[in-house]
Every structure is written in structure tokens, then in C-alpha cells.
Design an enzyme around this catalytic site. Structure first.
Site, mmCIF file in Angstrom:
data_model
loop_
_atom_site.group_PDB
_atom_site.id
_atom_site.type_symbol
_atom_site.label_atom_id
_atom_site.label_comp_id
_atom_site.label_asym_id
_atom_site.label_seq_id
_atom_site.Cartn_x
_atom_site.Cartn_y
_atom_site.Cartn_z
ATOM 1 N N ASN A 84 0.978 -1.295 -0.050
ATOM 2 C CA ASN A 84 0.095 0.105 0.019
ATOM 3 C C ASN A 84 0.903 1.404 0.147
ATOM 4 O OD1 ASN A 84 -2.824 1.228 0.277
ATOM 5 N ND2 ASN A 84 -2.074 1.594 2.481
ATOM 6 N N HIS A 124 -4.851 9.787 -1.068
ATOM 7 C CA HIS A 124 -5.267 10.950 -0.394
ATOM 8 C C HIS A 124 -4.977 12.402 -1.100
ATOM 9 C CE1 HIS A 124 -5.624 8.945 3.442
ATOM 10 N NE2 HIS A 124 -4.553 8.199 3.078
ATOM 11 N N GLU A 132 -7.280 4.650 0.472
ATOM 12 C CA GLU A 132 -7.295 5.479 1.319
ATOM 13 C C GLU A 132 -7.965 6.773 0.612
ATOM 14 O OE1 GLU A 132 -4.101 5.753 4.041
ATOM 15 O OE2 GLU A 132 -3.622 3.710 3.801
ATOM 16 N N ASP A 164 -9.597 10.224 0.357
ATOM 17 C CA ASP A 164 -10.049 11.587 0.648
ATOM 18 C C ASP A 164 -9.654 12.648 0.150
ATOM 19 O OD1 ASP A 164 -7.536 11.774 2.136
ATOM 20 O OD2 ASP A 164 -8.481 11.196 4.045
HETATM 21 O O1 G3I Z 1 -5.651 6.466 20.787
HETATM 22 C C1 G3I Z 1 -5.205 7.539 21.150
HETATM 23 C C2 G3I Z 1 -6.139 8.232 22.166
HETATM 24 O O2 G3I Z 1 -6.153 7.223 23.361
HETATM 25 C C3 G3I Z 1 -5.646 9.687 22.638
HETATM 26 O O3 G3I Z 1 -6.604 10.068 23.193
HETATM 27 C C4 G3I Z 1 -5.717 10.496 21.343
HETATM 28 C C5 G3I Z 1 -5.177 11.889 21.688
HETATM 29 O O4 G3I Z 1 -4.535 12.364 20.413
HETATM 30 O O5 G3I Z 1 -4.770 9.853 20.320
HETATM 31 C C6 G3I Z 1 -5.041 8.486 20.028
HETATM 32 O O6 G3I Z 1 -4.389 7.893 18.953
HETATM 33 C C7 G3I Z 1 -4.313 8.615 17.786
HETATM 34 C C8 G3I Z 1 -5.014 7.578 16.879
HETATM 35 O O7 G3I Z 1 -4.932 8.192 15.699
HETATM 36 C C9 G3I Z 1 -6.618 7.613 17.106
HETATM 37 O O8 G3I Z 1 -7.386 8.508 16.931
HETATM 38 C C10 G3I Z 1 -2.914 9.043 17.307
HETATM 39 O O9 G3I Z 1 -2.441 9.818 18.396
HETATM 40 C C11 G3I Z 1 -2.889 9.243 15.887
HETATM 41 O O10 G3I Z 1 -1.517 9.380 15.663
HETATM 42 C C12 G3I Z 1 -3.660 8.335 15.208
HETATM 43 O O11 G3I Z 1 -3.663 8.756 13.598
HETATM 44 C C13 G3I Z 1 -3.727 7.981 12.574
HETATM 45 C C14 G3I Z 1 -2.483 7.827 11.883
HETATM 46 O O12 G3I Z 1 -2.906 7.197 10.729
HETATM 47 C C15 G3I Z 1 -1.346 7.261 12.481
HETATM 48 O O13 G3I Z 1 -1.495 5.918 12.961
HETATM 49 C C16 G3I Z 1 -5.027 8.313 11.852
HETATM 50 O O14 G3I Z 1 -6.157 8.205 12.794
HETATM 51 C C17 G3I Z 1 -5.108 7.495 10.591
HETATM 52 O O15 G3I Z 1 -6.281 8.041 10.015
HETATM 53 C C18 G3I Z 1 -3.802 7.451 9.998
HETATM 54 O O16 G3I Z 1 -4.248 6.698 8.592
HETATM 55 C C19 G3I Z 1 -2.973 6.370 7.861
HETATM 56 C C20 G3I Z 1 -2.918 5.209 7.381
HETATM 57 O O17 G3I Z 1 -2.966 4.550 8.450
HETATM 58 C C21 G3I Z 1 -1.639 5.149 6.236
HETATM 59 N N1 G3I Z 1 -1.608 6.060 5.362
HETATM 60 C C22 G3I Z 1 -1.816 7.421 5.819
HETATM 61 C C23 G3I Z 1 -3.139 7.613 6.695
HETATM 62 C C24 G3I Z 1 -3.484 9.173 7.259
HETATM 63 O O18 G3I Z 1 -2.182 9.409 7.842
#
Ligand code: G3I
Length: 342
Positions: free
Chosen positions: A197, A233, A263, A265
Site C-alpha cells: 500500500n 489522499h 485510502e 479523501d
Molecule cells: O488512541 C489515542 C487516544 O487514546 C488519545 O486520546 C488520542 C489523543 O491524540 O490519540 C489517540 O491515538 C491517535 C489515533 O490516531 C487514534 O485517533 C494517534 O495519536 C494518531 O497518531 C492516530 O492517527 C492515525 C494515523 O494514521 C497514524 O496511525 C489516524 O487516525 C489514521 O487515519 C492515519 O491513517 C494513515 C494510514 O494508516 C496510512 N496512510 C496514511 C493515513 C493518514 O495519515
């Protein structure tokens, strides 16, 4: 009585596997009838939103035919300590998918982000890291064997210049980590389709060239790779054209591989007001992406990266999804429905 209270408390805490479904499907929320779309229409779903927000679940259930756990299968969440796996949140989402008839895409097994400290803080020998990687994949894919249609086995391996990212896996294992991961995933679930991916590889350029080159090399070497995910994206003014997307997807198909818009958007710039004209422009972009998928026989689906703007990783201010922050459908949804009409 005591047992019943315990079950309710466990369900309220969101601990899966102990107290039945933690995600409620709103009454009357019917999945799209079979044949609604020519390809699966997926959405990334996150457990906190699905547990808290009824409108979010309703829009997902009534619109999508495929679910990708947005975060719940990432290494740091599912395997936070060397000997501890936490499948609760992912199992809740897979259970939701099964109850509502959705395909599941697994995301993701090898990524340089969302790694737990026990992986990033250690000095690894190649043998030890390879063994940990294989054990991780074997356990996660094995746990969901038969429930996941396709896995993003390796996520975002390339830098924009077309070189493999010098992340932990490349530094310690060299490029062979990709083959190792794919073979481990195939062994753990022979029926799941295995994807690499990648983001920002939708258009011609060094990254796309490197991705196609790697895919050809893996196929030629008999490595189990079934498809390429193009994340797609995009922004309102920066989206790849339908022609570019079709060209890239046809090149992938030409290698004998499936391709998924994995993915999608379409972010609206902060300074741009939400006028009908802007929402129509966003709908056109979404429609072009969906039309490109519909035009390529090997396109296995289009997954939108979220359900509604409230819960988007980009923040509601970017208004990037098919439903707005109040869970109301936007013109983009109609455009996607039309392009993917069955
Ligand atoms: O789970 C914690 C929560 O306990 C806390 O209260 C909160 C406060 O900020 O953070 C939460 O974790 C966050 C999680 O998303 C859930 O919302 C992380 O900090 C945050 O880094 C995480 O971001 C995700 C990101 O990937 C990193 O994993 C996004 O939701 C998600 O949409 C994004 O998705 C990625 C794909 O996996 C790969 N391609 C790009 C795409 C967009 O960045």
C-alpha cells in the site's frame, strides 16, 4: 446478577471478546442491497467513533460494503509488548463487519510508523528482527484467518525519490524484509490477498516507477504479492486526474496484480468556504476517482479514509469525506454512488 453487571461493565469499557458486541448497529440501518455497487465501496472505521457516535455507524452501515480498521491493527495497538497482543478493538470492528455483511481489509502489518517502543528502542540483530516480524505477522494474520479479504502487508515503503525508506526494517534486514513479510502473511492465511500500500504514487514519477519496478520484481521472483493499494489522499485542487489514475491502475493490472484505491479523501483548503460550488467540485473529484476504479477490471474497490468529517484524521475543518461533521451526506456521496453503480 453479579455476572450480568460484570458483563455490562466489560462491554461499556469496550473490552472485546468478553461481553458481546461493543458497537451497536442503529435500528433500521440496512446495508446496501447486493448489487448496489460494481466494486466494493469501503470506509476506514475507528472503534472510538463507532462506539460513541450512532450517526457514524449508521452512515457506515447504510453506505459501505467494505471496512478497513483505521488504526486498530497497527503494531503499537495490536502488539504493544513483546508477549502481549490486544485484539479487542480490531475484533470489535471485524465483528461489526461480519454482522453487517462487509468485506474486511486488514491494515497494516509492516509500517515505519505506529511501532511500539519495544520495537523501536531495541538494537536488533537481523535474525532477531526477522523472527519478531514473522511472529507478529503470523499471529495477527493467523488470528483473523478467514475473516480478512486482503491485507496491506507493507505500508508506504518508498520515499518520494523512489528509494526504499531507510526505516528500521530496511536498515536491519535490507530490502528482503518485504519478501519476508509477504511470505509470512501468505503462510498465515493462504486465501487472503496480499497488498503493498503506497501513498502519492498515483501519478507518473520516481515513486510510481519504483513501486511498479518492485512489484514486477516480486512477481517475477514468485513472491506472493496480489495487489497494490493506491492510497489517493488528495486535495480539491491537487487530485490526480481520472486519466492518470487509470493509467497507473492499468500498469499495475498489466503486471497481473489487483489494485485498490485504498485510502481516498479529498481535503478542502481551510480558507475555502463550504459553498455548494465547492461541494460540487469535491464531488467531481470523488466521482473521477470512483470512475477510474470502475473503468479498470482489476480494481478491487475504493475505500474512503473515514466515514464523516467529524472523525477524519485531517480534522473536520478540511471537510474531506462523503458525510459532513453532522453525519449528513454530501454531494460527493451521490457522485461516488453514480460512478460505482452496479
Ligand atoms: O488512541 C489515542 C487516544 O487514546 C488519545 O486520546 C488520542 C489523543 O491524540 O490519540 C489517540 O491515538 C491517535 C489515533 O490516531 C487514534 O485517533 C494517534 O495519536 C494518531 O497518531 C492516530 O492517527 C492515525 C494515523 O494514521 C497514524 O496511525 C489516524 O487516525 C489514521 O487515519 C492515519 O491513517 C494513515 C494510514 O494508516 C496510512 N496512510 C496514511 C493515513 C493518514 O495519515
Amino acid at each position: 446478577m453479579q455476572a450480568r453487571l460484570t458483563v455490562l461493565a466489560v462491554a461499556a469499557l469496550g473490552l472485546a471478546g468478553c461481553g458481546g458486541p461493543t458497537i451497536s448497529v442503529p435500528s433500521g440501518a440496512q446495508p446496501p442491497p447486493p448489487g448496489t455497487y460494481s466494486r466494493p465501496l469501503g470506509m476506514a472505521v475507528q472503534e472510538p467513533a463507532a462506539e460513541e457516535d450512532e450517526g457514524y455507524v449508521r452512515d457506515f452501515v447504510t453506505t459501505a460494503t467494505s471496512l478497513t480498521p483505521e488504526n486498530e491493527l497497527k503494531w503499537a495497538i495490536v502488539h504493544p509488548e513483546p508477549s502481549r497482543y490486544d485484539f479487542g478493538p480490531a475484533d470489535d470492528l471485524v465483528d461489526l463487519a461480519q454482522r453487517t455483511g462487509k468485506r474486511v481489509r486488514g491494515h497494516t502489518l509492516v509500517w515505519d510508523q505506529e511501532l511500539p517502543a519495544w520495537v523501536t528502542n531495541r538494537t536488533w540483530t537481523p535474525d532477531a528482527l526477522r523472527a519478531a516480524l514473522v511472529e507478529h505477522i503470523k499471529t495477527v494474520v493467523g488470528h483473523l484467518r478467514g475473516k480478512v479479504a486482503s491485507w496491506d502487508v507493507v505500508n508506504e515503503p518508498f520515499s518520494d525519490d523512489g528509494n526504499l525508506k531507510p526505516d528500521l526494517f530496511l536498515r536491519v534486514l535490507g530490502p528482503s524484509y518485504i519478501e519476508t513479510a509477504l511470505r509470512a502473511a501468505r503462510a498465515a492465511d493462504p486465501d487472503a490477498k496480499l497488498f503493498i500500500n503506497e501513498l502519492a504514487a498515483e501519478r507518473p514519477g520516481p515513486k510510481r516507477a519504483a513501486l511498479l519496478g518492485l512489484a514486477a520484481q516480486l512477481r517475477g521472483g514468485g513472491v506472493p504479492l496480489d495487489g497494490i493499494g493506491l492510497q489517493d489522499h488528495t486535495t480539491l485542487d491537487g487530485a490526480p486526474s481520472q486519466a492518470d489514475l487509470e493509467d497507473t491502475m492499468n500498469r499495475i493490472a498489466g503486471l497481473g496484480l489487483d489494485v485498490e484505491l485504498s485510502e481516498v479523501d479529498v481535503a478542502i483548503p481551510l480558507a475555502t468556504a463550504t459553498t455548494p460550488a465547492v461541494l460540487d467540485q469535491q464531488a467531481q473529484v470523488y466521482g473521477a476517482q470512483a470512475s477510474a476504479c470502475a473503468a479498470v477490471a482489476r480494481c478491487t474497490g475504493m475505500t474512503v479514509w473515514g466515514v464523516d468529517d467529524r472523525w477524519s484524521w485531517l480534522g473536520a475543518v478540511k471537510r474531506p469525506l462523503l458525510f459532513d461533521a453532522a453525519a449528513q451526506q454530501k454531494p460527493a456521496l451521490a457522485a461516488v454512488r453514480t460512478a460505482l453503480r452496479g
